[in-house]
Design a protein around this motif. Structure first.
Motif, short mmCIF file in Angstrom:
data_model
loop_
_atom_site.label_atom_id
_atom_site.label_comp_id
_atom_site.label_asym_id
_atom_site.label_seq_id
_atom_site.Cartn_x
_atom_site.Cartn_y
_atom_site.Cartn_z
N LEU A 1 0.72 -1.21 0.05
CA LEU A 1 0.13 0.03 0.00
C LEU A 1 0.77 1.37 0.17
N MET A 2 1.59 1.45 -0.72
CA MET A 2 2.49 2.48 -1.19
C MET A 2 2.58 3.10 -2.51
N TRP A 3 2.72 4.56 -2.88
CA TRP A 3 2.80 5.06 -4.12
C TRP A 3 4.27 5.17 -4.32
N THR A 4 4.21 4.83 -5.72
CA THR A 4 5.71 5.16 -6.23
C THR A 4 5.63 5.70 -7.60
N GLU A 5 6.29 6.87 -7.79
CA GLU A 5 6.33 7.50 -8.84
C GLU A 5 6.94 6.67 -10.04
N VAL A 6 6.34 6.54 -11.25
CA VAL A 6 6.71 5.84 -12.47
C VAL A 6 6.93 6.43 -13.74
N SER A 7 6.27 7.72 -13.79
CA SER A 7 6.37 8.53 -14.97
C SER A 7 5.79 9.97 -14.93
N THR A 8 6.31 10.68 -15.81
CA THR A 8 6.00 12.15 -15.98
C THR A 8 5.46 12.58 -17.19
N HIS A 9 4.22 13.13 -17.29
CA HIS A 9 3.39 13.45 -18.60
C HIS A 9 4.35 14.46 -19.18
N PRO A 10 4.74 14.61 -20.65
CA PRO A 10 5.39 15.65 -21.05
C PRO A 10 4.58 17.00 -21.07
N ASP A 11 3.31 17.05 -21.33
CA ASP A 11 2.49 18.33 -21.54
C ASP A 11 2.52 18.98 -20.25
N ALA A 12 2.50 20.43 -20.25
CA ALA A 12 2.07 21.17 -19.11
C ALA A 12 0.48 20.95 -18.90
N PRO A 13 0.18 20.66 -17.61
CA PRO A 13 -1.25 20.70 -17.24
C PRO A 13 -2.00 21.89 -17.46
N MET A 14 -2.58 22.14 -18.50
CA MET A 14 -3.41 23.31 -18.93
C MET A 14 -4.89 22.89 -18.72
N ASP A 15 -5.20 21.50 -18.46
CA ASP A 15 -6.62 21.27 -18.33
C ASP A 15 -6.88 20.68 -17.04
N TRP A 16 -7.79 21.14 -16.29
CA TRP A 16 -7.91 20.81 -14.90
C TRP A 16 -8.96 19.74 -14.90
N ASN A 17 -9.60 19.32 -16.10
CA ASN A 17 -10.81 18.32 -16.31
C ASN A 17 -9.78 17.27 -17.27
N ALA A 18 -8.64 16.99 -17.32
CA ALA A 18 -8.20 15.97 -18.11
C ALA A 18 -8.84 14.73 -18.04
N VAL A 19 -8.89 13.90 -18.96
CA VAL A 19 -9.64 12.57 -18.82
C VAL A 19 -8.52 11.41 -19.04
N PHE A 20 -8.61 10.39 -18.49
CA PHE A 20 -7.70 9.26 -18.71
C PHE A 20 -8.28 8.08 -18.64
N VAL A 21 -8.12 7.04 -19.54
CA VAL A 21 -8.74 5.83 -19.70
C VAL A 21 -7.59 4.76 -19.98
N ALA A 22 -8.11 3.60 -19.52
CA ALA A 22 -7.01 2.44 -19.67
C ALA A 22 -7.75 1.44 -20.55
#
Length: 579
Positions: free
Chosen positions: A498-519
Motif C-alpha cells: 500500500l505504497m505509491w511509487t512515481e513511475v512516469s511524468t507527462h510531457p505536456d504542461a497541465p493546462m486542463d484541470w478536467n483532463a480525462v484518462f482511460v486505460a
C-alpha cells in the motif's frame, strides 16, 4: 434497208446459247447443293462453306454468274474478306469445261451470322454465370475474411449486400472478431458543445489509423455532465443534466438532473434505454466489473445498506460518533475497529492473489456477467452524494450499496481492479469496495503524493495494476512545494504494501484541470482540452505501461476541437472500446 438476217439470227442464237449455259450452270449448282443437304450437314455447314441454295438473285459478269457478296464481310471475318477479294482478282476458274462459281447469299449470311453471334453471346453469359457461382465463398470462409477488416472497411462492406450485412451483425461474428484479436482501440469523446449548444456529436478516433470520425447522436442533444463507461461492445451513458429554461445550452441556472441510462452500440449505431438509477446524478464515478454468474450481489445488498467501513486501519470512524459517551458506543467502536482490522488483513491476502484471480477469471469468462457501479456525483440540488448503486446486466436493475463515510469527501475518481472498486476523494483518502462481498474497506496508504488541489487526481487500472495521475508544483531539482513549474506525474500503487511509487511524468504542461484518462490493456490514453488565443486545442496522448520505461507519446496530431466551444473542456468525457 434491212440488216443482214443471218447476222441477226446468229446474235440471237448466241444469246440463247449463253442463256442455256447459265441455266445449265444454275441447275448443276442446285444439284450439288441438294447432294450436300442429303449428307446431313445442315444449314450451319452450308453457311460455313459460303454456299446457300435459297438465293436466286444472280447477276452476270461477262457471260458468267456470281451470287451476292461473301457473308464473312458482314460477320467481320477478315480471312473471308481477303479470300473473296483475291478470287475476284484472279477471275473465274473453269473446271470440266464449265465455270464453277461460289454461290453466296448476302441476306442469309447476315442472318446466320447474327444467330451465331447471339449463340456465342449466350454461351459466354452462361460461362460467366457459372464462373460467378464457382467464385462464391462459403459463409464460414466469408466470415473469416470479413472479421479481419478494420471497422471503417467493415462498415463499407456491410453496404455491399444484405448477406454481408447479416453476417457481420450476428453475435457470433462479433464474438469471433473479439476473440480473434482483430479489433483495434477506438477513443470515443462525448460532450461536444458548439455555439453554446450541446450538439450530441460523438467524436471517434481510430488510434491505429489516426483518423477521426463524427457520429450524430440526436438522443444526447441538450444533455451534459454525464459519465460514460465501455462494457464489452457497448457504451453506457449514465446520468447528466439538461437545461430547463434554455434547452440545449450548458446552463446550470435552471436544470434537471437525470437518473436514466442509455446504451450505445458502435457496431450498429443504435441506442437503447436501460433501467434508471435510484437517484438522479450528474458526473457519477463509474466502475465496471465481471462477476460470476451465480454471484448473489443483488440479493445480498439489502442486508448491508447501513454498514459503513472505517476510514483507516488506525482508528474507527462511523456514525456511532454521534454519542461517544455511551458505553455501548465505545464497545461498538472497539468491535468495529477489530472487524475492520480483520477486513484489512483479508484484503491484503486478497491483494496478493489478485493476479491469480485475474488469470482464473479468463478461464470462466463465458460463465460471467457484468455489473456497473455508480458512486458519488452531484444530486438534483447540486449537492455532493456519498451514496452508490450497482447495476446488474442480467436482471436489468439498480440496487443501492453501502454509503461512503461522511468525512470521506467528494469522490473525484474511481477504477475497478481485480474485484475491488477503488475510489479516491478530494481529501486524499482511498477506499475499496469488494464487489462480490458487498462492503467497503478503508485503505490507508503511505503519505499520498502531494498535488495541486485545483486538479483532482485520476485513477486508472491496467492489467491488475492501479495508477494515479496528479499535478504538483516542483522546481528544477524536482522538489515539491516551489511554484516554479507544474507537472503531471503518474504513480503506481503497490497493492501489497500500500505504497505509491512515481513511475512516469507527462510531457505536456497541465493546462486542463478536467483532463480525462482511460486505460485499455497495457495502454493509458489521455486527453486534454483548453482554450488559448481564442481557439480550443486538444492533445491526445498514450503511455505503454508494459515496459520499464513508461513514456508518453502523442497519438493524434489532427486537432478536432477547433470548432468546439470552451464549454467542451468542462463537459467532455471519454472512453475506449475495441471495435
Amino acid at each position: 434497208m434491212f440488216p443482214d438476217r443471218p447476222s441477226v439470227e446468229g446474235s440471237v442464237h448466241h444469246g440463247f446459247e449463253a442463256l442455256s449455259v447459265s441455266k445449265r450452270l444454275v441447275r448443276s449448282v442446285s444439284q450439288k447443293l441438294r447432294k450436300r443437304n442429303h449428307k446431313g450437314e445442315g444449314d450451319e455447314e452450308e453457311v460455313a462453306r459460303g454456299v446457300s441454295s435459297r438465293c436466286l438473285t444472280l447477276y452476270g459478269r461477262g457471260g458468267g454468274c456470281k451470287v451476292g457478296a461473301d457473308a464473312g464481310e458482314e460477320s467481320g471475318d477478315p480471312t473471308s474478306r481477303r479470300s473473296s477479294t483475291s478470287e475476284e482478282g484472279k477471275g473465274h476458274k473453269t473446271k470440266c469445261g464449265a465455270e464453277e462459281m461460289g454461290v453466296d447469299c448476302f441476306f442469309h449470311g447476315r442472318k446466320e451470322s447474327w444467330k451465331r453471334n447471339t449463340r456465342k453471346d449466350s454461351d459466354l453469359d452462361d460461362v460467366q454465370r457459372k464462373s460467378r457461382m464457382q467464385l462464391s465463398l462459403p459463409d464460414d470462409i466469408l466470415e473469416l475474411c470479413l472479421m479481419r477488416l478494420p471497422l471503417t472497411s467493415l462498415m463499407n462492406a456491410r453496404l455491399v449486400c444484405k448477406k454481408w450485412n447479416n453476417l457481420t451483425t450476428t453475435p457470433r461474428f462479433m464474438q469471433m472478431r473479439r476473440e480473434g484479436l482483430y479489433q483495434t482501440p477506438w477513443l470515443f469523446l462525448f460532450g461536444s458543445v458548439k455555439d453554446g449548444y450541446c450538439s450530441g456529436e460523438i467524436h471517434a478516433l481510430d488510434v491505429s489509423l489516426d483518423q477521426w470520425h463524427t457520429l450524430n447522436a440526436e438522443i444526447l442533444k441538450g444533455r451534459f455532465l454525464f459519465s460514460v463507461a465501455s462494457i464489452r461492445d457497448d457504451i453506457f451513458v449514465v446520468g447528466g443534466c439538461s437545461s430547463l429554461s434554455n434547452f440545449g445550452r450548458v446552463d446550470r441556472s435552471s436544470f434537471k438532473t437525470h437518473k436514466s441510462m442509455l446504451v450505445f452500440n458502435p457496431w450498429t449505431k443504435s441506442w437503447r434505454k436501460a433501467a434508471s438509477m435510484k437517484y438522479a446524478r450528474s458526473l457519477p464515478v463509474l466502475g465496471f466489473s465481471e462477476v460470476s454468474i451465480d454471484c448473489s450481489i443483488i440479493h445480498s445488498q439489502s442486508t448491508r445498506l447501513d454498514r459503513r467501513f472505517t476510514q483507516s486501519r488506525l482508528g474507527g470512524v462511523s456514525d456511532v460518533y454521534e454519542d461517544p459517551h455511551r458505553l455501548s458506543v465505545r464497545q461498538q467502536l472497539r468491535r468495529t475497529f477489530e472487524e475492520n482490522e480483520g477486513l484489512l488483513l483479508s484484503a491484503r491476502k486478497q491483494c496478493r492473489s489478485f493476479r491469480q484471480k485475474a488469470d482464473h477469471s479468463n478461464t470462466v469468462k463465458d460463465s460471467r456477467r457484468f455489473v456497473l457501479i455508480a458512486v458519488g456525483g452531484l444530486g438534483s440540488w447540486d449537492e455532493p452524494l456519498d451514496s452508490g448503486e450497482v447495476y446488474d446486466s442480467v436482471s436489468n436493475k439498480w440496487v443501492e450499496i453501502p454509503k461512503l463515510p461522511v468525512d470521506f469527501g467528494v469522490v473525484c475518481s474511481g477504477v475497478v481492479c481485480n474485484g475491488f472498486f477503488f475510489v479516491y476523494s478530494a481529501n486524499d483518502k482511498l477506499a475499496g469496495y469488494d464487489i462480490e462481498r458487498g462492503y467497503w474497506l478503508g485503505i490507508q496508504t503511505a503519505p499520498p503524493p502531494a498535488h495541486v488541489h485545483d486538479y483532482y487526481p485520476k485513477l486508472v487500472s491496467c492489467n491488475g495494476r492501479v495508477f494515479m495521475l496528479s499535478v504538483s508544483w516542483c522546481d528544477e531539482d524536482g522538489q515539491i512545494g516551489r511554484r516554479n513549474k507544474a507537472i503531471r506525474k503518474m504513480w503506481e500503487l503497490d497493492l501489497v504494501y500500500l505504497m505509491w511509487t512515481e513511475v512516469s511524468t507527462h510531457p505536456d504542461a497541465p493546462m486542463d484541470w478536467n483532463a480525462v484518462f482511460v486505460a485499455d490493456k497495457n495502454l493509458i490514453f489521455g486527453v486534454e482540452m483548453f482554450k488559448i488565443f481564442g481557439q480550443v486545442l486538444d492533445f491526445f496522448t498514450a503511455c505503454d505501461v508494459s515496459g520499464r520505461m513508461m513514456k508518453w507519446n502523442h497519438i493524434s496530431r489532427t486537432h478536432m476541437a477547433h470548432e468546439l466551444d470552451a464549454s467542451s473542456c468542462m463537459a467532455k468525457t471519454m472512453t475506449v472500446l475495441h471495435v
